[in-house]
Scaffold this motif. Structure first.
Motif, short mmCIF file in Angstrom:
data_model
loop_
_atom_site.label_atom_id
_atom_site.label_comp_id
_atom_site.label_asym_id
_atom_site.label_seq_id
_atom_site.Cartn_x
_atom_site.Cartn_y
_atom_site.Cartn_z
N LEU A 36 21.74 40.28 16.18
CA LEU A 36 23.05 40.85 15.89
C LEU A 36 24.10 39.78 16.16
CD1 LEU A 36 24.79 43.39 15.23
CD2 LEU A 36 24.80 43.83 17.69
N ALA A 37 24.90 39.44 15.15
CA ALA A 37 25.92 38.41 15.31
C ALA A 37 27.28 39.00 15.67
CB ALA A 37 26.04 37.58 14.03
N LEU B 295 15.12 48.54 8.75
CA LEU B 295 16.26 49.46 8.86
C LEU B 295 15.80 50.91 8.73
CD1 LEU B 295 18.97 47.59 6.75
CD2 LEU B 295 18.63 47.54 9.23
N GLN B 296 14.92 51.17 7.80
CA GLN B 296 14.43 52.54 7.62
C GLN B 296 13.60 52.99 8.82
OE1 GLN B 296 12.68 52.43 3.66
NE2 GLN B 296 14.66 52.85 2.74
N ALA B 297 12.91 52.08 9.47
CA ALA B 297 12.18 52.43 10.69
C ALA B 297 13.16 52.82 11.80
CB ALA B 297 11.29 51.27 11.13
N ILE B 298 14.29 52.11 11.90
CA ILE B 298 15.31 52.47 12.89
C ILE B 298 15.88 53.84 12.56
CG2 ILE B 298 17.61 51.89 13.76
CD1 ILE B 298 16.82 48.91 13.33
N LEU C 121 22.04 48.27 18.94
CA LEU C 121 21.04 47.71 19.85
C LEU C 121 19.71 47.52 19.13
CD1 LEU C 121 21.80 49.75 23.10
CD2 LEU C 121 22.33 47.33 22.66
N ALA C 122 19.35 48.49 18.32
CA ALA C 122 18.08 48.40 17.58
C ALA C 122 18.12 47.26 16.56
CB ALA C 122 17.78 49.73 16.90
N LEU C 123 19.27 47.05 15.92
CA LEU C 123 19.38 45.93 14.97
C LEU C 123 19.10 44.60 15.68
CD1 LEU C 123 22.60 46.82 12.92
CD2 LEU C 123 20.23 46.84 12.10
#
Length: 158
Positions: A34-35, A73-76, A24-26
């Motif tokens: 998100l594909a 990504l690192q923030a997620i 969900l975050a992506l």
């Protein structure tokens, strides 16, 4: 838009839920969608004594540059409680840029194609769910050959 593939892994704090939250975050990253996502897989940790990992691969389309994506990504990861104590330690969430379009990237912070993916069935088999059978990595390696060289051992598809 660039198609990128992201490896997801977790072995702490309800790993399957960690991965679902990460997907969900992506989809919420700016200029990114998100594909697709693979099924979830479990496997033993690469190091003895750690809980089993849950892994997946996501396909995203992004307008971000590779290092901008890595920062997102690192923030997620951080938002989901990732603590970086040791390189191979247990973690709530690990997000790796596996592939970024047709680019080969060799930077201090980012190596693409991901430098260990060829030896990790928990990356290759989920990736194979998302790409055509004749898929080749940006460095020319065939995914079919990588799968042949890295058997589906120790994996369990959820």
């Amino acid at each position: 838009m660039t198609r990128a593939y992201i490896g997801l892994g977790s072995n702490l704090d309800e790993p399957a839920e960690q991965l679902r939250s990460a997907l969900l975050a992506l989809d919420g990253i700016s200029a990114t969608r998100l594909a697709a996502a693979s099924a979830l897989y479990t496997s033993d940790s690469l190091l003895p004594g750690q809980p089993r990992y849950t892994n997946a691969v996501a396909a995203i389309d992004t307008e971000l540059a590779p290092l901008q994506l890595l920062d997102a990504l690192q923030a997620i990861e951080n938002g989901q409680g990732r603590v970086r104590k040791e390189r191979w330690g247990p973690r709530t969430l690990d997000l790796d840029v596996l592939l970024f379009g047709d680019q080969v990237i060799d930077l201090p912070r980012l190596k693409v194609p991901h430098y260990h993916m060829h030896a990790r069935p928990f990356v290759l088999y989920p990736l194979a769910e998302l790409v055509p059978a004749d898929f080749h990595l940006a460095d020319g390696r065939s995914l079919a050959q990588l799968l042949q060289d890295c058997p589906f051992v120790g994996l369990e598809r959820l």
